[in-house]
Structures are given as structure tokens and as C-alpha cells.
Design a protein around this motif. Structure first.
Motif, short mmCIF file in Angstrom:
data_model
loop_
_atom_site.label_atom_id
_atom_site.label_comp_id
_atom_site.label_asym_id
_atom_site.label_seq_id
_atom_site.Cartn_x
_atom_site.Cartn_y
_atom_site.Cartn_z
N VAL A 26 0.85 -1.19 0.00
CA VAL A 26 0.00 0.00 0.00
C VAL A 26 0.89 1.24 0.00
O VAL A 26 1.78 1.38 0.83
CB VAL A 26 -0.92 0.02 1.24
CG1 VAL A 26 -1.68 1.34 1.33
CG2 VAL A 26 -1.88 -1.16 1.21
N GLU A 27 0.65 2.14 -0.94
CA GLU A 27 1.42 3.38 -1.01
C GLU A 27 1.00 4.31 0.13
O GLU A 27 -0.20 4.55 0.33
CB GLU A 27 1.18 4.09 -2.34
CG GLU A 27 1.73 3.35 -3.56
CD GLU A 27 3.24 3.52 -3.71
OE1 GLU A 27 3.89 3.99 -2.76
OE2 GLU A 27 3.75 3.15 -4.77
N PRO A 28 1.94 4.83 0.90
CA PRO A 28 1.58 5.80 1.94
C PRO A 28 0.77 6.98 1.40
O PRO A 28 -0.10 7.51 2.11
CB PRO A 28 2.94 6.24 2.48
CG PRO A 28 3.84 5.05 2.26
CD PRO A 28 3.37 4.49 0.94
N SER A 29 1.02 7.37 0.17
CA SER A 29 0.26 8.48 -0.41
C SER A 29 -1.22 8.14 -0.53
O SER A 29 -2.09 9.02 -0.43
CB SER A 29 0.84 8.86 -1.78
OG SER A 29 0.81 7.74 -2.66
N ASP A 30 -1.53 6.85 -0.74
CA ASP A 30 -2.93 6.44 -0.81
C ASP A 30 -3.58 6.48 0.57
O ASP A 30 -4.77 6.79 0.70
CB ASP A 30 -3.04 5.05 -1.42
CG ASP A 30 -2.83 5.06 -2.93
OD1 ASP A 30 -3.12 6.09 -3.56
OD2 ASP A 30 -2.37 4.04 -3.47
N VAL A 31 -2.82 6.13 1.59
CA VAL A 31 -3.35 6.24 2.96
C VAL A 31 -3.67 7.69 3.28
O VAL A 31 -4.72 8.00 3.85
CB VAL A 31 -2.34 5.66 3.97
CG1 VAL A 31 -2.85 5.86 5.40
CG2 VAL A 31 -2.08 4.18 3.70
N LYS A 32 -2.79 8.59 2.87
CA LYS A 32 -3.01 10.01 3.10
C LYS A 32 -4.25 10.51 2.37
O LYS A 32 -5.06 11.28 2.91
CB LYS A 32 -1.78 10.82 2.67
CG LYS A 32 -1.82 12.29 3.09
CD LYS A 32 -0.52 12.99 2.79
CE LYS A 32 -0.51 14.42 3.30
NZ LYS A 32 -0.60 14.47 4.77
N ALA A 33 -4.42 10.05 1.13
CA ALA A 33 -5.59 10.46 0.36
C ALA A 33 -6.88 9.89 0.94
O ALA A 33 -7.96 10.48 0.79
CB ALA A 33 -5.42 10.03 -1.10
N LEU A 34 -6.77 8.75 1.59
CA LEU A 34 -7.96 8.12 2.17
C LEU A 34 -8.51 8.88 3.37
O LEU A 34 -9.73 8.92 3.59
CB LEU A 34 -7.62 6.68 2.58
CG LEU A 34 -8.68 5.93 3.38
CD1 LEU A 34 -9.95 5.71 2.55
CD2 LEU A 34 -8.13 4.60 3.87
#
Length: 387
Positions: free
Chosen positions: A365-373
């Protein structure tokens, strides 16, 4: 009534399931064209592929040279069952559990392996750990390094006193490649391909220390063992299992995917680099929780908080006032909104855990996707609570 605008940005990859997990970044089916399809797993090519998977596992995880690594049937569950049924009974055993999968090993040792002198140390409150000081120095130990369903991990293995006469069983299915496993303290370590590396299911990994091998060769339990559990031939460990001669037929397509995942991990820097990715994603969620008073971690202690299966609870008074059934329905509706918007799939908490969220933060999982979530979580919560 608070209203929150629908966020503009979306995660590029909405897969936050805790298993099977998101495929590695850049994954393509074309990467599997070199798989040994249509060939026997016992052919020269098939054995070479399986041996490559074992060798890359050792390199990527930093497994000691004198430990054996085998590919076994039935995912992590199969690997754990194989070890427990083959080795338990020589001495007493302490079983530690604080979430649903750990409790399965309690059931095995207390209810199924009735000839085993087992003591269970079980904590029913998700997010907390049992008292590891109760581990006896001369007893076998069974524990889960990372609670997949509770979002709670052991911070270290300092509580384990090394004793070459006993065996320490470590279910590391959601810890391997993301947490610092103290190999010197554990003798049986198990995991599966579909967690940190985003591989495909049904294949388990079994890592044995010299002490575990010695147990297998000196102790024969007085119980029948199915074929897929048998690791000993004529009093000696069947080394073929740990060189690629699997007990049953593996999927060579899944093997190729695992090999490519391991190569990806090694390109990044091995387990330490993968751990750093998980830590970064956890840090993003920690910042989010600190900024929002409606949500918190199920595990309150940062030292024992998982960096892979991160569990969150709703702390809003309106949610707390709901019955358990209504809370479960609330979470189903909230995560349904996230899925409908295509921003997070499979983010609901585990069915046996308290109602809440479980966000997978493993290395694929890309950390940037966690941030966007994160802003989507607020939006979905407000939409649901105000409905």
C-alpha cells in the motif's frame, strides 16, 4: 448537523483489504509470463522455481543460515497446524492470545490436542496484550507476533528466555516483512504470501530453527498425522520439503508471483525497507487521529500498535450510544459508502472484533494512498452519522 464536502482527491489504489492485500506497486500479469505453467512442480524447472522462492525469502527476511524454510499447504493456518500437531506434547506449553486467530491456537491446544499440557493466557479486550511474564522458562510457547484482527503487536521478544530444549511457535502472518522478528528467540515461524507482499493465497511458509528440527527428530507424538503434516522420514526431518520438494502440488503461477514480489522487496532494500513503508502509513493515520476527535486507535499503546493491520474505533458519543448490532450496521453502511465511491475496499473491521475500521498498511500500500484516504474517512463518517 455537520456536513463535510466530498474530498476532491482519491487514493490511486483503493485496496485496503487485510488479506489478500493489495498487489505490489507496478504489478502486471505480464510479469508472470515466466511461470512454470504446464510443468510438474517436481521437474527440474519446477524445483528450481520453488528453491528460488525459498532462497529469496531467506535473503529478503534475513533468516539465519541454519534455519530451514519450507513451502507448505493451506496458507499460514496450514503452517501453524503442521507445526503444532507435529511437535507439541514433549513438555508443557503456554499459549498467548489476544485476537481471533491466536484464539484458534488456544482451541487447538486445549480442545483438540487433549494430550498436551497446555495453559492459555487469553485477553478478550481487543487492543491489549496478555501478561507475557507468565511464560514459563521451561515450557513451549505459542503466540502471534502481530494480531491481524486486533491491530496489536508484541513490541519485542525480550520476554522470551532462550531455552534450546523448548520450542517457541511464532505466528507471524501479518508481521513478516514489516516487523523486526527476533529470530534468535523463535523456533517455528509461519506466514503466508497474501499479507505483506500482496501475494496470492493458499501457500504457507514454515521457518524452523535448529531447536525445532531437533524436536522433530527426537520426539514422536502419540497421535495420527495426516500426510500434509508429516515432516519426518525414518527419524530425520525431510529436507526435501525445505529445498522445494513440496508435500502437495503448489500453484506455479502463485509461486512466480511470490518470486516477483520478493524481487520487488529486495530492490527496495528487503524487510527493513518494507517496514519503513508500513511505518510511514501508520504515521499518517496517527496524525489523522490526532487531528480528529471522532476516531481513535483500538490499540492505545503506540509501542504495541500494529503498522500493518491498523484498527480504528469510533469515539463519537452518538456512535457509542448505539447498540452493538446498530454499531455493526453503522460500520457496514460507512464502509459501504467508501466502497461505492471507489476509495476504499474491505475497510470494515474483522467480524469478531469491536465495530470499527481496519486499514491495511502493509508495504504494497502506497503511503500516499493512505493520506488520500483520510479525508474520505471523515466524509463517510459524517454522511453516516447524519443520515
Amino acid at each position: 448537523m455537520t456536513t463535510v464536502a466530498k474530498p476532491a482527491a482519491r487514493p490511486a489504489c483503493p485496496y485496503f483489504s487485510s488479506g489478500p492485500t493489495a498487489k505490489r506497486p507496478g504489478f502486471s500479469l505480464s510479469q508472470l509470463e515466466d511461470a512454470a505453467l504446464g510443468r510438474s512442480h517436481r521437474s527440474k524447472l519446477g524445483k528450481a522455481k520453488l528453491k528460488e522462492a525459498i532462497d529469496l525469502t531467506r535473503e529478503a527476511l534475513g533468516v539465519p543460515d541454519d534455519y530451514l524454510i519450507g513451502i507448505v499447504p493451506a496458507s499460514d493456518t496450514g503452517a501453524v497446524e503442521m507445526a503444532l500437531w507435529s511437535m507439541l506434547g514433549e513438555r508443557p506449553v503456554d499459549v498467548f492470545a489476544w485476537e481471533s486467530f491466536g484464539e484458534d491456537w488456544v482451541k487447538d491446544t486445549l480442545d483438540q490436542l487433549t494430550d498436551v499440557d497446555a495453559t492459555a493466557h487469553v485477553v478478550k479486550e481487543y487492543g491489549t496484550l496478555p501478561d507475557f511474564s507468565k511464560a514459563r522458562d521451561d515450557a513451549d510457547i505459542i503466540f502471534t507476533w502481530n494480531g491481524t484482527t486486533s491491530g496489536t503487536k508484541v513490541p519485542n521478544a525480550d520476554w522470551i528466555v532462550k531455552n534450546p530444549e523448548r520450542v517457541v511457535f511464532n505466528d507471524a502472518t501479518s508481521a513478516a516483512f514489516a516487523q523486526d522478528i527476533d529470530w534468535a528467540k523463535v523456533d517455528v515461524t509461519t506466514f503466508s504470501w497474501q499479507k505483506i507482499l500482496g501475494g496470492e493465497a493458499a501457500h504457507g511458509m514454515l521457518v524452523l530453527s535448529p531447536a525445532a528440527v531437533a524436536r522433530l527428530e527426537r520426539y514422536t507424538p502419540n497421535r495420527p498425522l495426516p500426510k500434509i503434516f508429516r515432516m519426518v522420514k525414518k527419524g530425520k526431518v525431510d529436507l526435501g520439503i525445505f529445498e522445494g520438494a513440496t508435500i502437495n502440488t503448489p500453484s506455479m503461477l502463485c509461486v512466480e508471483d511470490y518470486i516477483q514480489s520478493l524481487k520487488w522487496a529486495l530492490e527496495l532494500g528487503g524487510w527493513k525497507a518494507l517496514k519503513a513503508r508500513s511505518d510511514e502509513s501508520l504515521g499518517i493515520l496517527e496524525d489523522f487521529v490526532a487531528e480528529n476527535d471522532w476516531i481513535d486507535f483500538l490499540c492505545q499503546d503506540p509501542e504495541t500498535r500494529s503498522n500493518t493491520g491498523v484498527t480504528l474505533k469510533i469515539t463519537d458519543d452518538r456512535f457509542a450510544a448505539l447498540s452493538a448490532d446498530d454499531q455493526a450496521a453503522f460500520m457496514k453502511k460507512m464502509t459501504g459508502l467508501l466502497e461505492k465511491e471507489g476509495v476504499a475496499f474491505d475497510a470494515n473491521g474483522y467480524r469478531a472484533a469491536p465495530p470499527g475500521l481496519r486499514i491495511w498498511c502493509g508495504a504494497t500500500v502506497e503511503p500516499s494512498d493512505v493520506k488520500a484516504l483520510c479525508p474520505w474517512l471523515t466524509w463517510a463518517f459524517e454522511e453516516t452519522i447524519n443520515a
